[in-house]
Motif scaffolding. Structure first.
Motif, short mmCIF file in Angstrom:
data_model
loop_
_atom_site.label_atom_id
_atom_site.label_comp_id
_atom_site.label_asym_id
_atom_site.label_seq_id
_atom_site.Cartn_x
_atom_site.Cartn_y
_atom_site.Cartn_z
N GLY A 250 0.81 -1.23 0.00
CA GLY A 250 0.00 0.00 0.00
C GLY A 250 0.83 1.26 0.00
N CYS A 251 1.80 1.33 -0.90
CA CYS A 251 2.70 2.50 -0.96
C CYS A 251 1.93 3.78 -1.27
CB CYS A 251 3.76 2.29 -2.04
SG CYS A 251 4.87 0.92 -1.71
N PRO A 252 2.29 4.88 -0.61
CA PRO A 252 1.68 6.17 -0.95
C PRO A 252 2.36 6.73 -2.20
CG PRO A 252 3.22 6.44 0.85
CD PRO A 252 3.18 4.97 0.53
N LEU A 253 1.60 6.91 -3.26
CA LEU A 253 2.14 7.38 -4.53
C LEU A 253 1.81 8.84 -4.76
CD1 LEU A 253 1.07 4.46 -6.91
CD2 LEU A 253 3.19 4.67 -5.60
N SER A 254 2.70 9.51 -5.43
CA SER A 254 2.46 10.86 -5.90
C SER A 254 2.72 10.85 -7.41
CB SER A 254 3.39 11.85 -5.22
OG SER A 254 3.11 13.15 -5.67
N VAL A 255 1.70 11.16 -8.18
CA VAL A 255 1.80 11.14 -9.64
C VAL A 255 1.74 12.57 -10.14
CG1 VAL A 255 0.82 10.25 -11.78
CG2 VAL A 255 0.63 8.90 -9.68
N GLU A 256 2.78 12.98 -10.84
CA GLU A 256 2.85 14.32 -11.40
C GLU A 256 2.42 14.27 -12.85
OE1 GLU A 256 6.07 17.96 -12.01
OE2 GLU A 256 6.79 15.95 -11.50
N THR A 257 1.48 15.15 -13.23
CA THR A 257 1.02 15.22 -14.61
C THR A 257 1.22 16.62 -15.16
OG1 THR A 257 -1.23 15.78 -13.94
CG2 THR A 257 -0.75 13.44 -14.25
#
Length: 122
Positions: free
Chosen positions: A14-21
């Motif tokens: 359950g890794c906390p992800l940060s997705v940059e767009t």
């Protein structure tokens, strides 16, 4: 640019992800993942989210009123309500075997709805 915060569901971590767009919605980077699956999940979830649908379909002629089913592959997240409407209106006759196609090409997704349990005729 925008950042989308997600929790990866590809594995139990359950890794906390940060997705940059960018301004056009293209993924520039995914951070926070501890494995490659997390990066793939982050990219897919932001650009084209999909889900597996599990439910039950009414069964006629069997010892149980329903048979459990699932989509054979992920479907576009936006089609879930259409898929569920098809499932609610469906009925299948016993016998049913694991892997039997209950509804082919459900809701025009190109994905079949398949049985996940055995149900014999009574």
């Amino acid at each position: 640019m925008a950042f989308v915060e997600l929790t990866c569901i590809s594995c139990p971590l359950g890794c906390p992800l940060s997705v940059e767009t960018d301004d056009e919605g293209r993924v520039l980077s995914v951070t926070g993942n501890t494995c490659r699956r997390g990066e793939e999940y982050g990219r897919k979830e932001v650009t084209a989210p999909t889900r597996t649908v599990t439910s039950t379909v009414r069964l006629t002629g069997g010892g149980s009123p329903v048979v459990s089913v699932r989509t054979s592959e992920d479907i576009p997240k936006g089609k879930i309500f259409d898929v569920m409407a098809s499932i609610r209106s469906a009925s299948v006759a016993a016998p049913v075997h694991i892997g039997d196609v209950v509804i082919p090409n459900i809701a025009g997704t190109g994905v079949d709805l398949i049985a996940t349990t055995e149900r014999e005729a009574v």
